[in-house]
Design a protein around this motif. Sequence first.
Motif, PDB file in Angstrom:
ATOM      1  N   GLU A 345      -1.191  -3.265  -2.516  1.00  0.00           N
ATOM      2  CA  GLU A 345      -0.832  -2.362  -3.547  1.00  0.00           C
ATOM      3  C   GLU A 345       0.491  -2.037  -3.489  1.00  0.00           C
ATOM      4  N   ASP A 351       7.684  -7.217   1.372  1.00  0.00           N
ATOM      5  CA  ASP A 351       6.376  -7.797   1.698  1.00  0.00           C
ATOM      6  C   ASP A 351       6.173  -9.299   1.428  1.00  0.00           C
ATOM      7  N   SER A 521      -8.885  -6.205   4.207  1.00  0.00           N
ATOM      8  CA  SER A 521      -8.526  -4.977   4.913  1.00  0.00           C
ATOM      9  C   SER A 521      -8.027  -4.117   4.031  1.00  0.00           C
ATOM     10  N   ASN A 522      -8.494  -2.653   4.391  1.00  0.00           N
ATOM     11  CA  ASN A 522      -7.985  -1.610   3.407  1.00  0.00           C
ATOM     12  C   ASN A 522      -6.802  -1.008   3.907  1.00  0.00           C
ATOM     13  N   ASN A 523      -6.095  -1.569   4.989  1.00  0.00           N
ATOM     14  CA  ASN A 523      -4.587  -1.185   5.316  1.00  0.00           C
ATOM     15  C   ASN A 523      -3.788  -2.136   5.038  1.00  0.00           C
ATOM     16  N   LYS A 524      -2.612  -1.808   4.400  1.00  0.00           N
ATOM     17  CA  LYS A 524      -1.491  -2.823   3.821  1.00  0.00           C
ATOM     18  C   LYS A 524      -1.235  -3.495   4.848  1.00  0.00           C
ATOM     19  N   GLU A 525      -0.687  -3.045   6.072  1.00  0.00           N
ATOM     20  CA  GLU A 525       0.016  -3.700   7.122  1.00  0.00           C
ATOM     21  C   GLU A 525      -0.714  -4.858   7.723  1.00  0.00           C
ATOM     22  N   GLU A 526      -2.141  -4.421   7.727  1.00  0.00           N
ATOM     23  CA  GLU A 526      -3.089  -5.428   8.294  1.00  0.00           C
ATOM     24  C   GLU A 526      -3.159  -6.357   7.323  1.00  0.00           C
ATOM     25  N   LEU A 527      -3.318  -6.185   6.184  1.00  0.00           N
ATOM     26  CA  LEU A 527      -3.396  -7.092   5.124  1.00  0.00           C
ATOM     27  C   LEU A 527      -2.294  -8.131   4.828  1.00  0.00           C
ATOM     28  N   ASP A 529      -0.422  -8.714   7.425  1.00  0.00           N
ATOM     29  CA  ASP A 529      -0.599  -9.619   8.677  1.00  0.00           C
ATOM     30  C   ASP A 529      -1.543 -10.951   8.487  1.00  0.00           C
ATOM     31  N   GLN A 530      -2.410 -10.580   7.630  1.00  0.00           N
ATOM     32  CA  GLN A 530      -3.710 -11.385   7.240  1.00  0.00           C
ATOM     33  C   GLN A 530      -3.187 -12.435   6.153  1.00  0.00           C
TER      34      GLN A 530
END
Length: 656
Positions: A345, A351, A521-527, A529-530
């Motif tokens: 998002e 990003d 992932s629901n977390n942008k930073e984690e996503l 990273d993925q």
Amino acid sequence: MHTNWYCDDINSYQRRETVEVTIGGIPMGGSNPIRVQSMTTVDTMDTEGSIEEVIRMVDSGCEYVRITAPSIKEAENLKNIKEGLKARGYDVPLVADIHFTPNAAEVAAKIVEKVRINPGNYADKKKFDFIEYDDETYQAELERIRERFIPLVEICKEHGTAMRIGTNHGSLSDRILSRYGDTPLGMVESALEFLRICDDLDYHNIVLSMKASNTQVMVQAYRLLVQKMQEEGLKPYPLHLGVTEAGDGEDGRVKSAVGIGTLLEDGLGDTVRVSLTEAPEAEAPVAAALINRYDDRAATADQINTTIDASPKNPFQYERRKTIEVDTFGDHNVPRVIADFSEVENIQMSDLKSIGHHYLPATDKWGMSDHGADFIYTGKAPLPFMSPSGMKNIVDADIWQSNMDTYPLFSVENYFSSANKHNSLNFVRGNINDINEQVIEDLSKDTTVVLWIFSENSHTMPELRAILFKLYAANVGCPVVIERDYKNVTPDELQLYCSTDIGGVLIDGLGDGVFLKPLPSNNKEELLDQLTTSNRLAFGILQAARTRMTKTEYISCPSCGRTLFDLQETTAMIRKRTDHLKGLKIGIMGCIVNGPGEMADADYGYVGSGKGKITLYRGQDVVKRGVPSESAVDELIKIIDGDGNWFESETSEIEA
């Protein structure tokens, strides 16, 4: 039987039926599970150190442990190691690793449960000089080998000792090289020379391997070995799978999974060793993770919808599928990487650093790393800013408009009925059930389509391959992107599974692009990273499959009792100095016994030749001998520089 046969069914999981081989109390092959093994790294004469290391390996999951026996004294000390292990309550079968020393093999065969010989150097003392052999001299060499090999076979028969005939791609004999060259067929024939002698002597407690650092060569050789044994009427002996000198970290795991996983998918393999330049107890869990994926494969896999029951292409040599060029896909282009930002998002310029594109505010310009994604898929909306140079934007077809600086992704069903298409590049997504004969015929007439294939079958790799085989057999030349999406897997499993599923297709020359979805992932930073992980993995798989080289490749051995320096420390040191030399292959070998042969694929080599002494190679040729280890990396760099292959690493805002 089809000339391209190497497994009973390329479309459904069916483990190859083999004879059972007795190895102590843990039999291999037959109906037994696929076994895990590894190799010690300490000096074999260090009895207590060897015992401690074997215990750590067994506790990590090793079912067989291999120990080097370069001379008679080490072979004799295997008895002390074995007795020490039993005193500690460990009865693990031991395997003696033999190179150049038949007398050591004959001693070891009376002590341990299995001996491993390398047919390229068991009875051959020459240093890989190319010699022309006519039929008479070739036959004389075979008789010499037979005479030298028979005593070991007789000892193994008498003591119930198993044997692995283990060919290495880089250490084929002069005799084999003269007749077959440095090829998978040469590797196979090298083993068959010894196997035929065993068969003549009615000795069948045998395992075979065809190991190489080049994953394409490794896969082709194992397949060809199975085909040749069947063709000659030999027993179906079990196979030991391994990629030599895979390296360390993620690279080593990805490369191992590409080679080993491809063969496991076809039901080949009865024991696995993952060769990492790490502590030996780190290897067994990786091997087990590869193996365990097949525990219930036959029961859970869906039937693959195809009428093609044999490979329409030669599975014993690499040949890239012929395709037309669509934009930057297919034909002479390297396989492309597509990043999935459809779940991100509020996408910001920063990003895109996760996929190798770095915005530099000071200059208002974009920079791109070696792992810069070629395309970005943003789903229901285009990027809110102009795509960086070197990357293009894909969106869903239902929101795409011809005035957008984007490309549409259609379903198969919607594409052929749509009136709104891009005039030069359309992505069309479907699975094996979508791609029927009519679709294949329509694709053959359309020069704007890149087919985007996916599978939800647990037997994924063969189903993706079956789609490509349909196109191959029909001579349809549209490029193909391979999609993989994983749910409920760990990051380690993601690494191994996608390397197998995607790498197993690429290694056959099938596939022109990769779309690896990140773990959700629901977390942008984690996503993000993925996304970094999935993008890096995609490029790593392409490199491991030898289809797109974007970084320095290190062909480093996993260490053993012959190693003359700290391999992990040295590999890290060389990597730090040279990892900017994109596409270069550097071999880092612990000893002179295996080093020159097993780094056959390398451009340059760093090989231990004595305590504190290094021999440096250019390809297979020695450049400098006896270089002190403290200056050897500098000398290696001088050789690379002298060949015009060195450049300084650039330090810029991109790396910040």
